[in-house]
Design an enzyme around this catalytic site. Structure first.
Site, PDB file in Angstrom:
ATOM      1  N   GLY A  45       0.813  -1.215   0.000  1.00 47.60           N
ATOM      2  CA  GLY A  45       0.000   0.000   0.000  1.00 47.60           C
ATOM      3  C   GLY A  45       0.843   1.260   0.000  1.00 47.60           C
ATOM      4  N   CYS A  46       1.909   1.241   0.762  1.00 46.24           N
ATOM      5  CA  CYS A  46       2.786   2.421   0.858  1.00 46.24           C
ATOM      6  C   CYS A  46       3.528   2.651  -0.450  1.00 46.24           C
ATOM      7  CB  CYS A  46       3.759   2.259   2.026  1.00 46.24           C
ATOM      8  SG  CYS A  46       2.898   2.105   3.614  1.00 46.24           S
TER       9      CYS A  46
END
Length: 153
Positions: A45-46
Protein backbone atom coordinates in the site's frame (compact mmCIF):
# COMPACT_ATOMS: atom_id res chain seq x y z
CA UNK A 1 -2.98 11.85 20.53
CA UNK A 2 -3.70 15.10 18.74
CA UNK A 3 -7.05 15.72 17.06
CA UNK A 4 -6.18 18.29 14.42
CA UNK A 5 -8.90 20.02 12.45
CA UNK A 6 -9.03 21.83 9.13
CA UNK A 7 -8.26 25.53 9.58
CA UNK A 8 -5.80 24.95 12.43
CA UNK A 9 -2.11 25.78 12.14
CA UNK A 10 -0.17 22.69 11.08
CA UNK A 11 2.26 21.63 13.82
CA UNK A 12 5.79 22.59 12.82
CA UNK A 13 8.51 19.97 13.01
CA UNK A 14 12.19 19.50 12.30
CA UNK A 15 13.56 16.10 11.29
CA UNK A 16 15.90 14.51 8.77
CA UNK A 17 15.10 13.27 5.30
CA UNK A 18 16.33 10.23 3.37
CA UNK A 19 19.59 12.07 2.57
CA UNK A 20 20.32 13.21 6.13
CA UNK A 21 19.24 16.80 5.42
CA UNK A 22 17.37 18.71 8.12
CA UNK A 23 13.84 19.53 7.03
CA UNK A 24 11.30 21.66 8.84
CA UNK A 25 7.74 22.42 7.83
CA UNK A 26 8.38 26.17 8.25
CA UNK A 27 10.78 26.19 5.31
CA UNK A 28 7.82 25.56 2.97
CA UNK A 29 5.76 28.60 3.99
CA UNK A 30 4.42 30.24 0.85
CA UNK A 31 3.83 26.87 -0.83
CA UNK A 32 1.07 24.29 -0.66
CA UNK A 33 2.27 21.11 1.06
CA UNK A 34 0.98 17.55 0.79
CA UNK A 35 2.10 15.98 4.08
CA UNK A 36 1.30 12.31 3.86
CA UNK A 37 1.79 9.75 6.60
CA UNK A 38 2.30 6.11 5.75
CA UNK A 39 3.00 3.00 7.85
CA UNK A 40 6.16 1.45 6.36
CA UNK A 41 8.65 1.76 3.52
CA UNK A 42 8.36 -0.73 0.65
CA UNK A 43 5.09 -2.39 1.66
CA UNK A 44 2.37 -2.83 -1.01
CA UNK A 45 0.00 0.00 0.00
CA UNK A 46 2.79 2.42 0.86
CA UNK A 47 4.58 1.69 -2.41
CA UNK A 48 1.35 2.21 -4.40
CA UNK A 49 0.80 5.57 -2.68
CA UNK A 50 4.41 6.75 -3.12
CA UNK A 51 4.47 5.68 -6.78
CA UNK A 52 1.19 7.49 -7.46
CA UNK A 53 2.72 10.70 -6.11
CA UNK A 54 5.89 9.96 -8.14
CA UNK A 55 3.95 9.40 -11.37
CA UNK A 56 2.07 12.69 -10.92
CA UNK A 57 4.93 14.67 -9.38
CA UNK A 58 5.58 17.05 -12.28
CA UNK A 59 1.91 18.08 -12.31
CA UNK A 60 2.00 18.73 -8.56
CA UNK A 61 5.17 20.81 -8.85
CA UNK A 62 3.61 22.77 -11.72
CA UNK A 63 0.86 23.79 -9.29
CA UNK A 64 3.39 24.82 -6.65
CA UNK A 65 2.75 21.80 -4.43
CA UNK A 66 5.48 20.23 -2.29
CA UNK A 67 5.15 16.53 -1.39
CA UNK A 68 6.51 15.28 1.94
CA UNK A 69 6.11 11.66 3.04
CA UNK A 70 6.51 10.74 6.71
CA UNK A 71 6.96 7.38 8.41
CA UNK A 72 8.80 6.18 11.49
CA UNK A 73 11.35 4.31 9.34
CA UNK A 74 14.93 5.58 9.50
CA UNK A 75 16.93 7.51 6.89
CA UNK A 76 18.59 4.38 5.52
CA UNK A 77 15.24 2.66 4.97
CA UNK A 78 13.84 5.81 3.32
CA UNK A 79 16.86 6.11 1.04
CA UNK A 80 16.55 2.50 -0.07
CA UNK A 81 12.79 2.95 -0.70
CA UNK A 82 13.29 6.24 -2.59
CA UNK A 83 16.09 4.79 -4.74
CA UNK A 84 14.27 1.53 -5.52
CA UNK A 85 11.15 3.37 -6.71
CA UNK A 86 12.79 6.57 -8.07
CA UNK A 87 10.86 8.79 -5.65
CA UNK A 88 11.62 12.45 -6.46
CA UNK A 89 10.19 13.92 -3.24
CA UNK A 90 11.29 14.13 0.38
CA UNK A 91 10.74 11.27 2.82
CA UNK A 92 11.01 12.31 6.46
CA UNK A 93 12.40 9.94 9.08
CA UNK A 94 10.31 10.30 12.24
CA UNK A 95 12.14 7.69 14.31
CA UNK A 96 11.32 9.42 17.62
CA UNK A 97 7.61 9.53 16.64
CA UNK A 98 7.28 13.25 17.44
CA UNK A 99 5.67 14.13 14.11
CA UNK A 100 3.24 11.19 13.98
CA UNK A 101 2.17 12.01 17.53
CA UNK A 102 1.80 15.76 16.82
CA UNK A 103 -0.45 14.96 13.86
CA UNK A 104 -2.43 12.31 15.72
CA UNK A 105 -1.64 9.47 13.32
CA UNK A 106 0.20 7.20 15.79
CA UNK A 107 -2.27 4.80 17.31
CA UNK A 108 -3.53 1.31 17.85
CA UNK A 109 -3.88 -0.83 14.76
CA UNK A 110 -5.27 -4.29 14.27
CA UNK A 111 -3.96 -6.88 11.82
CA UNK A 112 -5.22 -10.45 11.77
CA UNK A 113 -6.68 -9.94 15.24
CA UNK A 114 -3.36 -8.77 16.68
CA UNK A 115 -3.31 -5.27 18.17
CA UNK A 116 -0.18 -3.13 17.90
CA UNK A 117 0.87 0.53 17.74
CA UNK A 118 1.67 2.03 14.37
CA UNK A 119 1.19 4.88 11.92
CA UNK A 120 -2.29 5.32 10.50
CA UNK A 121 -2.35 6.37 6.85
CA UNK A 122 -3.55 9.97 6.56
CA UNK A 123 -2.84 12.98 4.34
CA UNK A 124 -2.82 16.64 5.39
CA UNK A 125 -2.98 19.46 2.86
CA UNK A 126 -1.30 22.56 4.23
CA UNK A 127 -1.84 25.98 2.67
CA UNK A 128 0.71 28.71 1.95
CA UNK A 129 0.22 30.22 5.43
CA UNK A 130 0.96 26.92 7.19
CA UNK A 131 -2.64 26.04 8.06
CA UNK A 132 -4.31 22.69 7.48
CA UNK A 133 -6.71 23.20 4.58
CA UNK A 134 -7.85 19.58 4.19
CA UNK A 135 -7.43 16.22 5.92
CA UNK A 136 -7.84 12.99 3.98
CA UNK A 137 -8.72 10.25 6.45
CA UNK A 138 -9.52 7.52 3.93
CA UNK A 139 -6.58 7.53 1.55
CA UNK A 140 -6.93 5.72 -1.77
CA UNK A 141 -3.33 4.53 -2.16
CA UNK A 142 -3.61 4.03 -5.94
CA UNK A 143 -5.24 7.43 -6.50
CA UNK A 144 -3.81 9.63 -3.76
CA UNK A 145 -2.80 12.42 -6.14
CA UNK A 146 -6.30 12.56 -7.62
CA UNK A 147 -7.74 12.82 -4.08
CA UNK A 148 -5.41 15.75 -3.35
CA UNK A 149 -6.10 17.57 -6.61
CA UNK A 150 -9.87 17.15 -6.22
CA UNK A 151 -9.72 18.97 -2.86
CA UNK A 152 -7.57 21.78 -4.26
CA UNK A 153 -10.00 22.63 -7.07
Amino acid sequence: MSDLKEGQAAPDFTATDQNGNTISLNQFKGKKVVLYFYPKDDTPGCTAEACDFRDNYQGLIAQGIVVLGVSVDDEKSHQKFATKHSLPFTLIADTDKKIVEAYGVWGEKNMYGKKYMGTNRKTFLIDEEGNISHIINKVDTKNSTAQVLELLK
